[in-house]
Design a protein around this motif. Structure first.
Motif, PDB file in Angstrom:
ATOM      1  N   ASP A 230       0.810  -1.213   0.000  1.00 59.45           N
ATOM      2  CA  ASP A 230       0.000   0.000   0.000  1.00 59.45           C
ATOM      3  C   ASP A 230       0.849   1.270   0.000  1.00 59.45           C
ATOM      4  N   GLY A 231       2.191   1.121  -0.050  1.00 61.15           N
ATOM      5  CA  GLY A 231       3.086   2.266  -0.103  1.00 61.15           C
ATOM      6  C   GLY A 231       3.358   2.910   1.242  1.00 61.15           C
ATOM      7  N   LYS A 232       2.956   2.261   2.320  1.00 58.84           N
ATOM      8  CA  LYS A 232       3.095   2.848   3.644  1.00 58.84           C
ATOM      9  C   LYS A 232       4.112   2.085   4.491  1.00 58.84           C
ATOM     10  N   VAL A 233       4.764   2.837   5.373  1.00 52.23           N
ATOM     11  CA  VAL A 233       5.636   2.272   6.393  1.00 52.23           C
ATOM     12  C   VAL A 233       5.044   2.612   7.751  1.00 52.23           C
ATOM     13  N   PHE A 234       4.841   1.599   8.578  1.00 50.19           N
ATOM     14  CA  PHE A 234       4.313   1.802   9.925  1.00 50.19           C
ATOM     15  C   PHE A 234       5.414   1.515  10.948  1.00 50.19           C
ATOM     16  N   ILE A 235       5.429   2.310  11.999  1.00 51.73           N
ATOM     17  CA  ILE A 235       6.294   2.052  13.150  1.00 51.73           C
ATOM     18  C   ILE A 235       5.391   1.669  14.311  1.00 51.73           C
ATOM     19  N   TRP A 236       5.612   0.468  14.854  1.00 50.54           N
ATOM     20  CA  TRP A 236       4.810  -0.051  15.951  1.00 50.54           C
ATOM     21  C   TRP A 236       5.656  -0.089  17.217  1.00 50.54           C
ATOM     22  N   LYS A 237       5.028   0.167  18.358  1.00 50.39           N
ATOM     23  CA  LYS A 237       5.742   0.126  19.627  1.00 50.39           C
ATOM     24  C   LYS A 237       4.887  -0.564  20.677  1.00 50.39           C
ATOM     25  N   GLU A 238       5.539  -1.404  21.468  1.00 51.08           N
ATOM     26  CA  GLU A 238       4.846  -2.080  22.554  1.00 51.08           C
ATOM     27  C   GLU A 238       4.825  -1.182  23.781  1.00 51.08           C
ATOM     28  N   GLN A 239       3.642  -0.969  24.314  1.00 50.89           N
ATOM     29  CA  GLN A 239       3.493  -0.155  25.511  1.00 50.89           C
ATOM     30  C   GLN A 239       3.851  -0.981  26.745  1.00 50.89           C
ATOM     31  N   ALA A 240       4.172  -0.300  27.810  1.00 50.39           N
ATOM     32  CA  ALA A 240       4.564  -0.987  29.040  1.00 50.39           C
ATOM     33  C   ALA A 240       3.451  -1.931  29.486  1.00 50.39           C
ATOM     34  N   PRO A 241       3.788  -3.186  29.794  1.00 53.45           N
ATOM     35  CA  PRO A 241       2.738  -4.134  30.204  1.00 53.45           C
ATOM     36  C   PRO A 241       2.156  -3.774  31.561  1.00 53.45           C
ATOM     37  N   PRO A 242       0.893  -4.057  31.771  1.00 55.88           N
ATOM     38  CA  PRO A 242       0.292  -3.806  33.085  1.00 55.88           C
ATOM     39  C   PRO A 242       0.900  -4.721  34.139  1.00 55.88           C
ATOM     40  N   SER A 243       0.672  -4.387  35.368  1.00 55.75           N
ATOM     41  CA  SER A 243       1.232  -5.158  36.485  1.00 55.75           C
ATOM     42  C   SER A 243       0.799  -6.618  36.404  1.00 55.75           C
ATOM     43  N   GLY A 244       1.784  -7.521  36.454  1.00 56.09           N
ATOM     44  CA  GLY A 244       1.507  -8.948  36.422  1.00 56.09           C
ATOM     45  C   GLY A 244       1.478  -9.548  35.038  1.00 56.09           C
ATOM     46  N   ALA A 245       1.484  -8.711  33.987  1.00 54.48           N
ATOM     47  CA  ALA A 245       1.441  -9.216  32.614  1.00 54.48           C
ATOM     48  C   ALA A 245       2.847  -9.325  32.050  1.00 54.48           C
ATOM     49  N   SER A 246       3.060 -10.297  31.137  1.00 53.18           N
ATOM     50  CA  SER A 246       4.382 -10.508  30.548  1.00 53.18           C
ATOM     51  C   SER A 246       4.615  -9.644  29.325  1.00 53.18           C
ATOM     52  N   SER A 247       3.550  -9.182  28.685  1.00 55.50           N
ATOM     53  CA  SER A 247       3.691  -8.361  27.490  1.00 55.50           C
ATOM     54  C   SER A 247       2.602  -7.303  27.467  1.00 55.50           C
ATOM     55  N   GLY A 248       2.902  -6.190  26.768  1.00 53.93           N
ATOM     56  CA  GLY A 248       1.941  -5.112  26.681  1.00 53.93           C
ATOM     57  C   GLY A 248       1.262  -5.060  25.328  1.00 53.93           C
ATOM     58  N   SER A 249       0.451  -4.061  25.128  1.00 51.49           N
ATOM     59  CA  SER A 249      -0.260  -3.906  23.863  1.00 51.49           C
ATOM     60  C   SER A 249       0.606  -3.136  22.869  1.00 51.49           C
ATOM     61  N   TRP A 250       0.377  -3.390  21.586  1.00 51.15           N
ATOM     62  CA  TRP A 250       1.120  -2.742  20.516  1.00 51.15           C
ATOM     63  C   TRP A 250       0.269  -1.643  19.881  1.00 51.15           C
ATOM     64  N   THR A 251       0.889  -0.480  19.651  1.00 53.36           N
ATOM     65  CA  THR A 251       0.190   0.629  19.006  1.00 53.36           C
ATOM     66  C   THR A 251       1.063   1.189  17.894  1.00 53.36           C
ATOM     67  N   LYS A 252       0.402   1.752  16.902  1.00 51.74           N
ATOM     68  CA  LYS A 252       1.112   2.379  15.786  1.00 51.74           C
ATOM     69  C   LYS A 252       1.478   3.806  16.189  1.00 51.74           C
ATOM     70  N   ILE A 253       2.784   4.116  16.211  1.00 51.03           N
ATOM     71  CA  ILE A 253       3.219   5.444  16.647  1.00 51.03           C
ATOM     72  C   ILE A 253       3.612   6.346  15.485  1.00 51.03           C
ATOM     73  N   LYS A 254       3.762   5.776  14.285  1.00 46.32           N
ATOM     74  CA  LYS A 254       4.118   6.596  13.133  1.00 46.32           C
ATOM     75  C   LYS A 254       3.664   5.921  11.854  1.00 46.32           C
ATOM     76  N   GLU A 255       3.132   6.728  10.941  1.00 49.92           N
ATOM     77  CA  GLU A 255       2.749   6.245   9.616  1.00 49.92           C
ATOM     78  C   GLU A 255       3.412   7.128   8.569  1.00 49.92           C
ATOM     79  N   TYR A 256       4.094   6.487   7.630  1.00 50.97           N
ATOM     80  CA  TYR A 256       4.793   7.213   6.573  1.00 50.97           C
ATOM     81  C   TYR A 256       4.258   6.725   5.231  1.00 50.97           C
ATOM     82  N   ALA A 257       3.704   7.635   4.441  1.00 41.06           N
ATOM     83  CA  ALA A 257       2.979   7.230   3.229  1.00 41.06           C
ATOM     84  C   ALA A 257       3.414   7.996   1.994  1.00 41.06           C
ATOM     85  N   ALA A 258       4.687   8.390   1.913  1.00 42.52           N
ATOM     86  CA  ALA A 258       5.138   9.190   0.778  1.00 42.52           C
ATOM     87  C   ALA A 258       5.827   8.376  -0.306  1.00 42.52           C
ATOM     88  N   HIS A 259       5.863   7.044  -0.161  1.00 42.09           N
ATOM     89  CA  HIS A 259       6.536   6.229  -1.177  1.00 42.09           C
ATOM     90  C   HIS A 259       5.650   6.078  -2.406  1.00 42.09           C
TER      91      HIS A 259
END
Length: 366
Positions: free
Chosen positions: A127-156
């Motif tokens: 689709d011509g886009k580059v996404f940057i994803w980052k895992e947020q700090a996991p909540p207390s007692g969890a081994s992994s956190g949720s992933w969110t898109k922090i940057k979208e680049y669509a100029a290609h």
């Protein structure tokens, strides 16, 4: 001990690649039992690594799979427009994993960021886009956190131009620089190691001592030379190009300047990989091509020319052609083993011998 292990690793290369740590353990055992006598480790005591199938639950073809810096997480991407992230424990996938959605076309490739920036993943799509994803700090007692898109680049666009987004992690701002690359399109890029070649052997000094006074402790301490931004690109013009960043470039021209062009393939160059380097003088670049060949380019010192070596991928001595198109090339973290994936469904591992030639050390078939 590590030097002895490296020699043993070269001796056992025809039987398969082995971890230096495994060899060190064997060396220690032999030293204890033989009391300093010449060490010989039977090749039968070491086994080649086995492949482990991973069920990803993708609904279409998988285009890329990447382990993170520590080898603890696996990211995959597919034509089903999704990205999946799995935990890896003792070489096996654990849990159902996480699915990332957002691209509107097949996802071609994923790449992990360095762990000092947190758990960051980049993805690129049809689709011509580059996404940057980052895992947020996991909540207390969890081994992994949720992933969110922090940057979208669509100029290609479908052209041979480069667009390099550069991030300032302190302020979160992204700057994009665009310049012409390859005629017909760019197929792959690979960053050079941040460490300058040879800096481990010949570190620079921090300052020039004042001849009229004794050198201070700070002046006597060696410092690492400043890193230089470089990357190598491959294109549909059958060429490989090395680019260097020069902030002092004249106004109106790109700070990214063409440093060198490597020519040696007869068809599209499908992939390029710059080998990791801890500061040793020699640099390595591997290229995989539509012409069914793989080239390893070496540079013995910063001022030396690049020399080309063609892997003998075919059956029979001197046969440089692989059975099919070569799609990908990838270096190990230490930069001493090259993995090559071919259109015949096989992955082969290659290692440089003591004479400077490249030998097939292992072959894996799905």
């Amino acid at each position: 001990i590590f030097l002895e292990a490296r020699v043993l690793n070269q001796e056992l290369a025809p039987r398969g690649p082995f971890s230096p740590l495994d060899l060190v353990e064997k060396v220690h055992e032999e030293i204890r039992t033989k009391g300093g006598q010449p060490i010989r480790i039977p090749a039968a005591t070491l086994t080649a690594p086995q492949s482990t199938p991973v069920e990803t639950a993708h609904e279409d073809m998988i285009h890329d799979a990447q382990l993170d810096y520590y080898g603890k997480r696996l990211a995959t991407c597919s034509s089903d427009r999704t990205i999946k992230i799995f935990d890896v424990i003792d070489g096996e996938k654990k849990g159902a994993g996480v699915t990332l959605k957002g691209h509107s076309g097949p996802v071609w490739q994923v790449a992990w960021g360095h762990p000092k920036y947190g758990n960051i993943l980049a993805s690129c799509s049809y689709d011509g886009k580059v996404f940057i994803w980052k895992e947020q700090a996991p909540p207390s007692g969890a081994s992994s956190g949720s992933w969110t898109k922090i940057k979208e680049y669509a100029a290609h666009s479908a052209s041979g131009r480069y667009r390099l987004p550069e991030a300032g992690y302190n302020d979160g701002k992204w700057n994009v620089e665009q310049f012409d690359g390859h005629v017909g399109g760019c197929t792959a890029v690979s960053w050079a190691p941040a460490t300058l070649p040879g800096s481990l052997i010949n570190p620079s000094t921090a300052a020039t001592p004042n001849p009229s006074s004794a050198p201070t402790a700070a002046q006597q301490q060696p410092t690492s030379p400043p890193s230089v931004k470089r990357f190598v690109s491959a294109g549909c013009d059958n060429k490989v190009k090395i680019w260097v960043h020069k902030p002092s470039a004249p106004s109106g021209s790109s700070a990214w300047q063409l440093e060198e062009t490597l020519e040696g393939h007869a068809d599209w160059v499908r992939d390029v990989a710059w080998a990791p380097n801890i500061g040793l003088p020699r640099s390595y670049i591997a290229t995989a091509s539509q012409d069914k060949t793989v080239c390893v380019w070496t540079k013995d010192s910063p001022g030396a020319p690049w020399a080309k070596t063609i892997l003998e991928g075919g059956s029979g001595e001197g046969n440089k052609f692989f059975p099919d198109v070569v799609w990908r090339a990838s270096w190990s973290l230490a930069g001493n083993i090259l993995a090559v994936s071919c259109g015949d469904g096989k992955v082969t591992l290659w290692k440089e011998n003591l004479k400077g030639g490249w030998e097939l050390v292992s072959e894996m078939t799905s």
